[in-house]
Write an enzyme that holds these catalytic residues in place. Structure first.
Site, PDB file in Angstrom:
ATOM      1  N   ARG A 185       2.082  -6.620   9.150  1.00  0.00           N
ATOM      2  CA  ARG A 185       1.375  -5.545   9.858  1.00  0.00           C
ATOM      3  C   ARG A 185       1.817  -5.447  11.317  1.00  0.00           C
ATOM      4  NH1 ARG A 185      -4.494  -7.070   7.230  1.00  0.00           N
ATOM      5  NH2 ARG A 185      -4.420  -5.694   5.410  1.00  0.00           N
ATOM      6  N   GLU A 213      -9.736  -9.619  -7.777  1.00  0.00           N
ATOM      7  CA  GLU A 213      -8.796  -8.511  -7.590  1.00  0.00           C
ATOM      8  C   GLU A 213      -7.644  -8.575  -8.606  1.00  0.00           C
ATOM      9  OE1 GLU A 213      -7.766  -8.743  -3.446  1.00  0.00           O
ATOM     10  OE2 GLU A 213      -9.843  -8.418  -2.835  1.00  0.00           O
ATOM     11  N   PHE A 221     -15.395   3.617   7.060  1.00  0.00           N
ATOM     12  CA  PHE A 221     -14.010   3.821   6.634  1.00  0.00           C
ATOM     13  C   PHE A 221     -13.843   3.791   5.113  1.00  0.00           C
ATOM     14  CE2 PHE A 221     -14.506  -0.749   7.566  1.00  0.00           C
ATOM     15  CZ  PHE A 221     -14.028  -1.341   6.401  1.00  0.00           C
ATOM     16  N   TYR A 240     -12.365  -2.121  -3.793  1.00  0.00           N
ATOM     17  CA  TYR A 240     -12.928  -2.152  -2.442  1.00  0.00           C
ATOM     18  C   TYR A 240     -14.460  -2.111  -2.423  1.00  0.00           C
ATOM     19  CZ  TYR A 240      -8.421  -1.803   0.013  1.00  0.00           C
ATOM     20  OH  TYR A 240      -7.167  -2.054   0.539  1.00  0.00           O
ATOM     21  N   HIS A 280      -2.222  -5.029   1.456  1.00  0.00           N
ATOM     22  CA  HIS A 280      -3.518  -5.650   1.184  1.00  0.00           C
ATOM     23  C   HIS A 280      -3.260  -7.087   0.760  1.00  0.00           C
ATOM     24  CE1 HIS A 280      -7.459  -6.541  -0.457  1.00  0.00           C
ATOM     25  NE2 HIS A 280      -6.813  -7.075  -1.483  1.00  0.00           N
ATOM     26  N   ARG A 292      -2.163 -14.330   3.856  1.00  0.00           N
ATOM     27  CA  ARG A 292      -2.948 -13.681   4.926  1.00  0.00           C
ATOM     28  C   ARG A 292      -2.238 -13.868   6.282  1.00  0.00           C
ATOM     29  NH1 ARG A 292      -7.218 -10.080   3.980  1.00  0.00           N
ATOM     30  NH2 ARG A 292      -8.085 -10.679   5.998  1.00  0.00           N
ATOM     31  N   THR A 301      -5.970  -7.384  10.425  1.00  0.00           N
ATOM     32  CA  THR A 301      -6.265  -6.098   9.769  1.00  0.00           C
ATOM     33  C   THR A 301      -5.765  -4.917  10.591  1.00  0.00           C
ATOM     34  OG1 THR A 301      -8.219  -7.099   8.776  1.00  0.00           O
ATOM     35  CG2 THR A 301      -8.135  -4.689   8.800  1.00  0.00           C
ATOM     36  N   LYS A 334       0.834  -1.211   0.000  1.00  0.00           N
ATOM     37  CA  LYS A 334       0.000   0.000   0.000  1.00  0.00           C
ATOM     38  C   LYS A 334       0.874   1.269   0.000  1.00  0.00           C
ATOM     39  CE  LYS A 334      -4.260  -1.798   2.133  1.00  0.00           C
ATOM     40  NZ  LYS A 334      -5.059  -1.845   3.389  1.00  0.00           N
ATOM     41  N   ASN A 385      -2.338   0.275   7.217  1.00  0.00           N
ATOM     42  CA  ASN A 385      -1.913  -1.079   7.595  1.00  0.00           C
ATOM     43  C   ASN A 385      -1.031  -1.782   6.557  1.00  0.00           C
ATOM     44  OD1 ASN A 385      -3.973  -1.603   5.835  1.00  0.00           O
ATOM     45  ND2 ASN A 385      -5.130  -2.943   7.213  1.00  0.00           N
TER      46      ASN A 385
HETATM   47  P1  IDP Z   1      -8.155  -6.694   5.243  1.00  0.00           P
HETATM   48  O1  IDP Z   1      -7.332  -5.660   4.514  1.00  0.00           O
HETATM   49  O2  IDP Z   1      -7.389  -7.306   6.380  1.00  0.00           O
HETATM   50  O3  IDP Z   1      -8.754  -7.724   4.324  1.00  0.00           O
HETATM   51  P2  IDP Z   1     -10.801  -5.499   5.418  1.00  0.00           P
HETATM   52  O4  IDP Z   1     -11.754  -5.706   6.523  1.00  0.00           O
HETATM   53  O5  IDP Z   1     -11.099  -6.158   4.105  1.00  0.00           O
HETATM   54  O6  IDP Z   1      -9.357  -5.900   5.941  1.00  0.00           O
HETATM   55  O7  IDP Z   1     -10.667  -3.929   5.207  1.00  0.00           O
HETATM   56  C1  IDP Z   1     -10.045  -3.397   4.065  1.00  0.00           C
HETATM   57  C2  IDP Z   1      -9.148  -2.259   4.490  1.00  0.00           C
HETATM   58  O8  IDP Z   1      -9.951  -1.200   4.978  1.00  0.00           O
HETATM   59  C3  IDP Z   1      -8.182  -2.565   5.628  1.00  0.00           C
HETATM   60  O9  IDP Z   1      -6.993  -3.196   5.201  1.00  0.00           O
HETATM   61  C4  IDP Z   1      -7.911  -1.183   6.178  1.00  0.00           C
HETATM   62  O10 IDP Z   1      -6.980  -0.476   5.332  1.00  0.00           O
HETATM   63  C5  IDP Z   1      -9.274  -0.539   6.029  1.00  0.00           C
HETATM   64  N1  IDP Z   1     -10.093  -0.682   7.244  1.00  0.00           N
HETATM   65  C6  IDP Z   1     -10.769  -1.760   7.649  1.00  0.00           C
HETATM   66  N2  IDP Z   1     -11.423  -1.541   8.804  1.00  0.00           N
HETATM   67  C7  IDP Z   1     -11.143  -0.262   9.115  1.00  0.00           C
HETATM   68  C8  IDP Z   1     -11.542   0.585  10.204  1.00  0.00           C
HETATM   69  O11 IDP Z   1     -12.273   0.181  11.105  1.00  0.00           O
HETATM   70  N3  IDP Z   1     -11.047   1.857  10.185  1.00  0.00           N
HETATM   71  C9  IDP Z   1     -10.219   2.329   9.194  1.00  0.00           C
HETATM   72  N4  IDP Z   1      -9.843   1.567   8.153  1.00  0.00           N
HETATM   73  C10 IDP Z   1     -10.292   0.284   8.112  1.00  0.00           C
HETATM   74 MG    MG Z   2     -10.227  -7.554   2.887  1.00  0.00          MG
END
Ligand code: IDP
Ligand code: MG
Length: 143
Positions: free
Chosen positions: A96, A120, A51, A43, A109, A79, A85, A3, A106
């Site tokens: 992470r 994707e 978010f 996304y 992705h 993963r 996350t 990212k 974070n």
């Molecule tokens: P992942 O990246 O671990 O698959 P997802 O739930 O798919 O997590 O969320 C996608 C992305 O959205 C996360 O990697 C993070 O950058 C962002 N994100 C997810 N939850 C939050 C939140 O509660 N606050 C801010 N950003 C979030």
């Molecule tokens: Mg995800």
């Protein structure tokens, strides 16, 4: 995907190294800046969440590195290497866990299922961009 924060923080090599050292085969790689339309397609599942808008801003804020990795159980392995996350909860040793603090920064992705990986990858790579080869060490990685 590496990212924008990780690109800015000089972590591209470190992140790719973790994948290589694990034994996954890199079959496609590109550095790009994601536009708004591509970001919302990528996304789409998060549309409407609190978010979502900041997430689109984050992922379009600078260059990213998209990569396609191949290997037995590649999706779950990646993963696991990436970690939870929220970097605050991610275990030490994960990308992470070692490199992030805020959930909105974070670092990486990773697709979470075969279906999302296919969807994707289609966004970022054409079929003719995947390289067909094997690494010499694969005989020593798989039994
Ligand atoms: P992942 O990246 O671990 O698959 P997802 O739930 O798919 O997590 O969320 C996608 C992305 O959205 C996360 O990697 C993070 O950058 C962002 N994100 C997810 N939850 C939050 C939140 O509660 N606050 C801010 N950003 C979030
Ligand atoms: Mg995800």
């Amino acid at each position: 995907m590496v990212k924008p924060d990780a690109v800015q923080r000089g972590l591209i090599g470190n992140i790719i190294t973790k994948m290589e050292e694990k034994g996954l085969r890199l079959i496609a790689l590109k550095m790009i800046q994601i536009d708004e339309d591509t970001a919302s397609e990528h996304y789409a599942e998060h549309e409407g969440k609190d978010f979502y808008e900041p997430l689109l801003e984050y992922i379009t804020s600078g260059p990213v590195v998209a990569l396609a990795l191949k290997g037995n159980s590649a999706i779950s392995i990646v993963r696991t290497l990436v970690g939870k996350t929220d970097p605050k909860e991610a275990s030490p040793g994960t990308i992470r866990g070692d490199h992030g603090i805020d959930i909105g920064r974070n670092v990486v992705h990773a697709a979470d299922s075969k279906e999302s990986a296919e969807r994707e990858l289609d966004i970022f790579f054409d079929d003719n961009e995947y390289l067909d080869y094997s690494r010499v060490e694969e005989d020593w990685i798989y039994e």
